[in-house]
Write a protein that holds these residues in place. Structure first.
Motif, short mmCIF file in Angstrom:
data_model
loop_
_atom_site.label_atom_id
_atom_site.label_comp_id
_atom_site.label_asym_id
_atom_site.label_seq_id
_atom_site.Cartn_x
_atom_site.Cartn_y
_atom_site.Cartn_z
N MET A 40 7.62 32.38 28.82
CA MET A 40 7.60 32.02 30.24
C MET A 40 6.74 32.99 31.05
O MET A 40 6.05 32.60 31.98
CB MET A 40 9.02 32.02 30.82
CG MET A 40 9.94 31.00 30.22
SD MET A 40 9.40 29.35 30.62
CE MET A 40 10.35 28.42 29.47
N GLU A 41 6.79 34.27 30.68
CA GLU A 41 6.01 35.28 31.39
C GLU A 41 4.52 35.19 31.04
O GLU A 41 3.66 35.39 31.90
CB GLU A 41 6.54 36.67 31.06
CG GLU A 41 7.93 36.92 31.65
CD GLU A 41 8.58 38.18 31.11
OE1 GLU A 41 8.01 38.84 30.21
OE2 GLU A 41 9.69 38.51 31.58
N LEU A 42 4.21 34.88 29.78
CA LEU A 42 2.81 34.75 29.37
C LEU A 42 2.16 33.52 30.00
O LEU A 42 0.98 33.53 30.34
CB LEU A 42 2.71 34.62 27.84
CG LEU A 42 2.87 35.90 27.03
CD1 LEU A 42 3.02 35.55 25.54
CD2 LEU A 42 1.67 36.82 27.22
N HIS A 43 2.95 32.47 30.16
CA HIS A 43 2.42 31.21 30.68
C HIS A 43 2.33 31.29 32.20
O HIS A 43 3.31 31.52 32.90
CB HIS A 43 3.34 30.06 30.27
CG HIS A 43 2.86 28.74 30.76
ND1 HIS A 43 3.37 28.13 31.89
CD2 HIS A 43 1.90 27.91 30.28
CE1 HIS A 43 2.76 26.99 32.07
NE2 HIS A 43 1.86 26.83 31.11
N THR A 44 1.11 31.09 32.73
CA THR A 44 0.89 31.22 34.18
C THR A 44 0.71 29.87 34.86
O THR A 44 0.56 29.81 36.08
CB THR A 44 -0.36 32.09 34.44
OG1 THR A 44 -1.48 31.50 33.75
CG2 THR A 44 -0.15 33.51 33.96
N GLY A 45 0.71 28.79 34.08
CA GLY A 45 0.48 27.46 34.65
C GLY A 45 1.74 26.81 35.18
O GLY A 45 2.80 27.42 35.27
N ARG A 46 1.60 25.53 35.50
CA ARG A 46 2.71 24.73 36.03
C ARG A 46 3.75 24.52 34.96
O ARG A 46 3.44 24.17 33.82
CB ARG A 46 2.14 23.39 36.49
CG ARG A 46 3.06 22.55 37.34
CD ARG A 46 2.96 22.98 38.79
NE ARG A 46 3.82 22.20 39.64
CZ ARG A 46 3.43 21.14 40.33
NH1 ARG A 46 2.18 20.71 40.24
NH2 ARG A 46 4.26 20.50 41.10
N LYS A 47 5.02 24.72 35.32
CA LYS A 47 6.12 24.49 34.39
C LYS A 47 6.96 23.32 34.87
O LYS A 47 7.28 23.22 36.05
CB LYS A 47 7.00 25.74 34.27
CG LYS A 47 6.32 26.94 33.65
CD LYS A 47 7.23 28.16 33.69
CE LYS A 47 6.55 29.39 33.11
NZ LYS A 47 5.41 29.85 33.90
N VAL A 48 7.28 22.43 33.94
CA VAL A 48 8.18 21.31 34.24
C VAL A 48 9.42 21.50 33.39
O VAL A 48 9.37 21.40 32.16
CB VAL A 48 7.51 19.95 33.92
CG1 VAL A 48 8.46 18.80 34.24
CG2 VAL A 48 6.20 19.79 34.68
N PHE A 49 10.53 21.84 34.04
CA PHE A 49 11.77 22.10 33.32
C PHE A 49 12.54 20.80 33.11
O PHE A 49 12.63 19.97 34.02
CB PHE A 49 12.65 23.09 34.10
CG PHE A 49 12.08 24.47 34.15
CD1 PHE A 49 12.29 25.37 33.12
CD2 PHE A 49 11.31 24.88 35.23
CE1 PHE A 49 11.76 26.64 33.17
CE2 PHE A 49 10.78 26.15 35.30
CZ PHE A 49 11.00 27.04 34.26
N PHE A 50 13.10 20.66 31.93
CA PHE A 50 14.03 19.55 31.70
C PHE A 50 15.31 20.16 31.14
O PHE A 50 15.30 21.18 30.47
CB PHE A 50 13.44 18.48 30.78
CG PHE A 50 12.96 18.98 29.44
CD1 PHE A 50 13.81 19.02 28.35
CD2 PHE A 50 11.65 19.38 29.27
CE1 PHE A 50 13.37 19.45 27.12
CE2 PHE A 50 11.19 19.82 28.03
CZ PHE A 50 12.06 19.86 26.96
N ASP A 51 16.43 19.55 31.46
CA ASP A 51 17.72 20.13 31.09
C ASP A 51 18.37 19.33 29.97
O ASP A 51 18.32 18.11 29.95
CB ASP A 51 18.66 20.20 32.29
CG ASP A 51 18.86 18.83 32.92
OD1 ASP A 51 17.91 18.04 32.93
OD2 ASP A 51 19.97 18.55 33.38
N SER A 52 18.97 20.03 29.03
CA SER A 52 19.69 19.34 27.97
C SER A 52 21.03 20.02 27.68
O SER A 52 21.68 19.75 26.70
CB SER A 52 18.85 19.30 26.69
OG SER A 52 18.64 20.61 26.21
#
Length: 201
Positions: A40-52
């Motif tokens: 999560m820290e390395l990734h600087t782009g848009r994040k789309v979270f989904f819950d399970s």
């Protein structure tokens, strides 16, 4: 050197090295809340979270935010399939979903892995292959095969093409080579970057 439109991560224990390539650090990512923190820290782009799971749902409830039921299926491939269904993508192409041994190999790149951890030969099953001949799978792959068989059946509005070119047969899929699939279905350019930019947080 193929840059994907999206990446996906669900594992809390996934090696961060998969996201160290600077070319993909800004590519939009689908992820679980429980996914690896370093990724999560390395990734600087848009994040789309989904819950399970119930934990993030409880947090959303406290914030008076609605959530939807989302079955990730236990692997990155099954989660990606579920994301495609949720996005109402009409034609879903499976590539690399052999779910069986190919010449004794377990992974791309001539890798043999997981035999001791997965119970060795006692853990093997015989299933029908895409060519109608028997192939050997193992218990974890068989669970994913069963998941895909049920998922394809329960998604009549999605057309699923298996362009893996080998491995176990996934029921209800159209079996084509990758070249045939590209020629038949990849006929329109889509600017995913522009679509993501238009989405509000």
């Amino acid at each position: 050197d193929i840059i994907p439109d999206f990446t996906i991560t669900i594992d809390a224990k996934k090696w961060p090295r998969y996201y160290r390539d600077p070319r993909i650090q800004n590519v939009p990512m689908f992820c679980l809340f429980e996914a690896n923190r370093k990724i999560m820290e390395l990734h600087t782009g848009r994040k789309v979270f989904f819950d399970s799971s119930e934990y993030p749902k409880a947090i959303f409830m406290m914030l008076n935010k609605a959530t939807t039921a989302f079955s990730a299926g236990g692997s990155v491939a099954t989660a990606a399939f579920t994301v495609c269904v949720a996005l109402e993508i009409k034609n879903i192409v499976l590539i690399g979903q052999d779910l069986a041994y190919l010449d004794g190999k377990t992974h791309a790149g001539n890798i043999f892995s997981g035999e001791i951890a997965n119970g060795g030969e006692g853990n093997h099953r015989i299933v029908e292959g895409v060519d109608g001949k028997d192939v050997v799978t193992r218990a974890d792959w068989f669970r994913y095969l069963d998941w895909f068989n049920n998922a394809v059946k329960s998604c009549p509005n999605n057309h699923v093409i298996d362009a893996t070119e080998g491995g176990a047969k996934i029921e209800g899929t159209e079996i084509l080579t990758l070249c045939e699939t590209i020629e038949k279905y990849c006929t329109k350019e889509i600017n995913v970057e522009a679509l993501m930019e238009d989405l509000p947080p």
